[in-house]
Design a protein around this motif. Sequence first.
Motif, short mmCIF file in Angstrom:
data_model
loop_
_atom_site.label_atom_id
_atom_site.label_comp_id
_atom_site.label_asym_id
_atom_site.label_seq_id
_atom_site.Cartn_x
_atom_site.Cartn_y
_atom_site.Cartn_z
N LEU A 1 -20.04 5.11 12.99
CA LEU A 1 -21.26 5.89 13.22
C LEU A 1 -20.90 7.36 13.34
O LEU A 1 -20.12 7.75 14.20
N SER A 2 -21.47 8.18 12.45
CA SER A 2 -21.25 9.63 12.51
C SER A 2 -22.58 10.32 12.26
O SER A 2 -23.14 10.24 11.17
N LEU B 1 -22.71 4.40 9.10
CA LEU B 1 -24.02 4.98 9.40
C LEU B 1 -23.84 6.48 9.45
O LEU B 1 -23.15 7.00 10.33
N ARG B 2 -24.46 7.20 8.48
CA ARG B 2 -24.27 8.65 8.41
C ARG B 2 -25.45 9.30 7.71
O ARG B 2 -26.13 8.68 6.88
N ALA C 1 -22.70 12.79 3.11
CA ALA C 1 -22.42 11.90 1.98
C ALA C 1 -21.24 12.38 1.15
O ALA C 1 -20.39 11.58 0.74
N ASP C 2 -21.16 13.69 0.87
CA ASP C 2 -20.08 14.21 0.05
C ASP C 2 -18.72 14.04 0.73
O ASP C 2 -17.72 13.73 0.07
N ALA C 3 -18.68 14.25 2.05
CA ALA C 3 -17.42 14.10 2.78
C ALA C 3 -16.93 12.65 2.71
O ALA C 3 -15.73 12.39 2.51
N ASP D 1 -28.10 5.46 5.22
CA ASP D 1 -28.55 6.84 5.40
C ASP D 1 -29.34 6.97 6.69
O ASP D 1 -30.37 6.31 6.87
N THR D 2 -28.87 7.82 7.61
CA THR D 2 -29.53 7.99 8.92
C THR D 2 -30.24 9.34 9.03
O THR D 2 -30.56 9.77 10.14
#
Length: 563
Positions: free
Chosen positions: A87-88, A134-135, A140-142, A155-156
């Motif tokens: 989770l980030s 969960l991000r 997304a790119d990272a 996608d959060t």
Amino acid sequence: MPRQANKIYTSPWGDHAKVEPGSAWDYVCGYPTHSDCLEDKHPKLALHDLVTDEKWSYGDMRDWTTCIAAALLNGKLGLKPGDRVLLSHPSGPIFLILLFACLRAQLIPGLANPAYTPKEFLHGFKTIEAKAVLRPKALADAFKEAGISDDISVDTTWPPNERSKAQVWDLARGDVAKANKILADKGADRPVDWKKTAGIFFSSGTTGLPKAVCISHSNLLNEFKSYEHVPDFDTDPYQPHYVALPLFHVAGLLSWLFAGIMGRPVLFSYKQPLDPQLLMKHFDQSGAVQMMVVPPLLLGITKMKLMTDKTHPHVRFLIAGAAPLGPDLHKESMALFGGKPIIQVWGMSETTGAATKASPVEEIVVGSCGKIMPSVEMRIVDEEEKDVEDGQPGEVWIRGEINMVGYLNNPEATREMITEDGWLKTGDIGYVGPDGDSLHLVDRKKELIKFRGYQVAPAELEDLIQGHPDIADVGVVGVKDSNGTDELPRAYCVLGPNAKDKKKEDLAKEIVSFVKSKVSSQKQLRGGVVFIDAIPKNPSGKILRKDLRALSANDQAKPKPKL
């Protein structure tokens, strides 16, 4: 004097009451004493984001976490209770909604700093063997650069995009009764084993890549009971609670969790980089009478005089933790606040947060990080792991129900950290003061500078140099001498606003002389002074000395001021 055997320090406040087994979700969203918070007809404010002005009631939190939990277990990822997820998400109410959804689903979340590099995300993902991520879309790119597939990502992003069909908020739409049935069918209504891992913090990573610290529900709830048992712990459920710390860090998360267990309204203000003026503006809006700060934030508040006894007469006390607070800054800040208490707490991820704490209704021992918490034990040992004499420094060991389960998939590191009889080796050097109760920290065992057989504590020099009017911030590390046989203390300094026009060479000499006049020979800045734009720190304010050492390794040889 003969060496004493197994000198065990215990809390002057005794032991806390027995903790009833359960999960953190139960205690916040389903605990019987919170029925007034959870009734739909009496919605009580739970979360308020002061940056976005969004608000969530305890009923909202219960319902959203339940629906998201069901969506996670009923989705295409095939998740089941006991699976680990990464989770980030930026700190704030949404982070907590997602975290507690994981707990409701009996998933095990690993909490990753959203400022991680792709390499660090990949390290965390692999270390916990995550089944899903969960991000928000902004990360997304990272994650893609880290080689983590979108196919296992949820996608959060908040606020929700009405056109999206892949966001967790869209997946979670539905009624609570249906969500509860899904959770029961998926096995997420079975009693949790509260002694097993509930969530994972990543260690500070100040000396290398972070380790995965496994924390149980028992750890979390025993930590709360210890905190609650300290004199003048305010349990008023209507007193607003202000949080300005990152929630993926143990200090920030527990600061919220304790308020949540009591059913308090919690107001958030967290934005990177830290903006002391914005945080103080939000603190004023919150109506809170206390605040937890990290020392870098306290330094900014003090230097800018953003809080005094005249501007904030309603404030009862401040809590400082997550990084060392030196005695000079401690005294200066309390004087600015008209003598109001600044109480320190000390602990680490591996002790589920605080292992020691001061009480605001007792005399403040300047420079001390408080007394041992209720139901916790402490020893101070030398390099041979034998107890030192009273008042002598040594490594601090902690034992109690707050000690972590262990490092995930790293039994060797766990064995090195925790003895067979349950003592956790913190790596911090400290001593007990003359009162026989107050712990004083010297520095991290691995961060001490060794010069000609002496041990020099960087934190002591940093506290001293921060008192110079031309210095805004400082970090001290040891650098090798020309023979490579000794370490020389070097200060990396950030100029204050009044020093921008001064010649750096002259100011460096001034700092060296300033330190020389106040410390013994082995502590002098033989490694010189280097000016940089900012001291590298992790989100909790701890100096990243490995980054400073990397700077020193890249520095070209420079003439050092003569001592």
